[in-house]
Design a protein around this motif. Structure first.
Motif, mmCIF file in Angstrom:
data_model
loop_
_atom_site.group_PDB
_atom_site.id
_atom_site.type_symbol
_atom_site.label_atom_id
_atom_site.label_comp_id
_atom_site.label_asym_id
_atom_site.label_seq_id
_atom_site.Cartn_x
_atom_site.Cartn_y
_atom_site.Cartn_z
ATOM 1 N N ILE A 9 3.727 10.030 0.119
ATOM 2 C CA ILE A 9 3.044 9.834 -1.166
ATOM 3 C C ILE A 9 3.761 8.755 -1.974
ATOM 4 O O ILE A 9 3.118 7.886 -2.577
ATOM 5 C CB ILE A 9 2.963 11.165 -1.940
ATOM 6 C CG1 ILE A 9 2.002 12.118 -1.231
ATOM 7 C CG2 ILE A 9 2.529 10.934 -3.377
ATOM 8 C CD1 ILE A 9 2.002 13.531 -1.777
ATOM 9 N N LEU A 10 5.082 8.777 -1.968
ATOM 10 C CA LEU A 10 5.850 7.770 -2.693
ATOM 11 C C LEU A 10 5.580 6.371 -2.147
ATOM 12 O O LEU A 10 5.415 5.422 -2.917
ATOM 13 C CB LEU A 10 7.344 8.100 -2.619
ATOM 14 C CG LEU A 10 8.279 7.128 -3.335
ATOM 15 C CD1 LEU A 10 8.008 7.137 -4.831
ATOM 16 C CD2 LEU A 10 9.723 7.486 -3.049
ATOM 17 N N VAL A 11 5.516 6.241 -0.839
ATOM 18 C CA VAL A 11 5.226 4.938 -0.221
ATOM 19 C C VAL A 11 3.841 4.453 -0.639
ATOM 20 O O VAL A 11 3.658 3.263 -0.970
ATOM 21 C CB VAL A 11 5.357 5.029 1.317
ATOM 22 C CG1 VAL A 11 4.772 3.805 1.997
ATOM 23 C CG2 VAL A 11 6.811 5.209 1.712
ATOM 24 N N LEU A 12 2.851 5.349 -0.649
ATOM 25 C CA LEU A 12 1.506 4.957 -1.066
ATOM 26 C C LEU A 12 1.470 4.512 -2.528
ATOM 27 O O LEU A 12 0.793 3.537 -2.871
ATOM 28 C CB LEU A 12 0.528 6.116 -0.841
ATOM 29 C CG LEU A 12 0.158 6.409 0.601
ATOM 30 C CD1 LEU A 12 -0.706 7.667 0.679
ATOM 31 C CD2 LEU A 12 -0.572 5.232 1.215
ATOM 32 N N VAL A 13 2.193 5.211 -3.383
ATOM 33 C CA VAL A 13 2.222 4.854 -4.803
ATOM 34 C C VAL A 13 2.873 3.484 -4.998
ATOM 35 O O VAL A 13 2.349 2.634 -5.726
ATOM 36 C CB VAL A 13 2.959 5.945 -5.616
ATOM 37 C CG1 VAL A 13 3.243 5.474 -7.024
ATOM 38 C CG2 VAL A 13 2.138 7.216 -5.640
ATOM 39 N N THR A 38 -6.136 2.173 -6.909
ATOM 40 C CA THR A 38 -4.893 2.693 -7.470
ATOM 41 C C THR A 38 -5.044 3.003 -8.957
ATOM 42 O O THR A 38 -4.661 4.075 -9.426
ATOM 43 C CB THR A 38 -3.752 1.680 -7.264
ATOM 44 O OG1 THR A 38 -3.613 1.437 -5.862
ATOM 45 C CG2 THR A 38 -2.446 2.195 -7.829
ATOM 46 N N VAL A 39 -5.643 2.064 -9.688
ATOM 47 C CA VAL A 39 -5.800 2.256 -11.133
ATOM 48 C C VAL A 39 -6.754 3.415 -11.418
ATOM 49 O O VAL A 39 -6.486 4.265 -12.273
ATOM 50 C CB VAL A 39 -6.286 0.950 -11.795
ATOM 51 C CG1 VAL A 39 -6.683 1.177 -13.240
ATOM 52 C CG2 VAL A 39 -5.205 -0.114 -11.697
ATOM 53 N N ARG A 40 -7.860 3.488 -10.681
ATOM 54 C CA ARG A 40 -8.815 4.578 -10.897
ATOM 55 C C ARG A 40 -8.217 5.925 -10.526
ATOM 56 O O ARG A 40 -8.477 6.936 -11.190
ATOM 57 C CB ARG A 40 -10.090 4.331 -10.097
ATOM 58 C CG ARG A 40 -10.811 3.078 -10.530
ATOM 59 C CD ARG A 40 -12.133 3.371 -11.169
ATOM 60 N NE ARG A 40 -12.701 2.192 -11.761
ATOM 61 C CZ ARG A 40 -13.744 1.544 -11.265
ATOM 62 N NH1 ARG A 40 -14.334 1.979 -10.184
ATOM 63 N NH2 ARG A 40 -14.199 0.474 -11.882
ATOM 64 N N SER A 41 -7.410 5.962 -9.479
ATOM 65 C CA SER A 41 -6.747 7.218 -9.105
ATOM 66 C C SER A 41 -5.781 7.663 -10.193
ATOM 67 O O SER A 41 -5.707 8.849 -10.516
ATOM 68 C CB SER A 41 -5.973 7.041 -7.793
ATOM 69 O OG SER A 41 -6.850 6.733 -6.746
ATOM 70 N N GLY A 42 -5.059 6.719 -10.762
ATOM 71 C CA GLY A 42 -4.151 7.055 -11.855
ATOM 72 C C GLY A 42 -4.888 7.575 -13.069
ATOM 73 O O GLY A 42 -4.458 8.532 -13.716
ATOM 74 N N GLU A 43 -6.027 6.960 -13.390
ATOM 75 C CA GLU A 43 -6.827 7.430 -14.527
ATOM 76 C C GLU A 43 -7.370 8.827 -14.269
ATOM 77 O O GLU A 43 -7.364 9.676 -15.166
ATOM 78 C CB GLU A 43 -7.966 6.455 -14.798
ATOM 79 C CG GLU A 43 -7.505 5.120 -15.344
ATOM 80 C CD GLU A 43 -8.615 4.086 -15.397
ATOM 81 O OE1 GLU A 43 -9.725 4.358 -14.897
ATOM 82 O OE2 GLU A 43 -8.368 3.003 -15.943
ATOM 83 N N ALA A 44 -7.848 9.075 -13.053
ATOM 84 C CA ALA A 44 -8.380 10.393 -12.715
ATOM 85 C C ALA A 44 -7.282 11.451 -12.773
ATOM 86 O O ALA A 44 -7.499 12.563 -13.269
ATOM 87 C CB ALA A 44 -9.017 10.367 -11.325
#
Length: 64
Positions: A9-13, A38-44
């Motif tokens: 998960i850290l690598v993906l982030v 990435t941005v949309r996942s962070g917002e969700a």
């Protein structure tokens, strides 16, 4: 096993954040797609955590 999942998960982030920077600097089209995801996942995630039920943790210890 759990450690491997967390490292994945850290690598993906980190890779997603790198794509956001690269896309902002005019990278290839696929970086813009990954940056958008990435941005949309962070917002969700932010909306999900904002609406997450919280337990009232009043211990009666005073303080504030």
């Amino acid at each position: 096993m759990v450690g491997a999942v967390l490292i994945g998960i850290l690598v993906l982030v980190v890779a997603g954040c790198g794509c956001v920077v690269w896309a902002d600097r005019g990278g290839p089209a696929w970086t813009r797609v990954v940056a958008t995801l990435t941005v949309r996942s962070g917002e969700a995630l932010r909306v999900l955590l904002r609406n997450w039920p919280r337990k009232n943790n009043n211990s009666g210890g005073g303080g504030d």
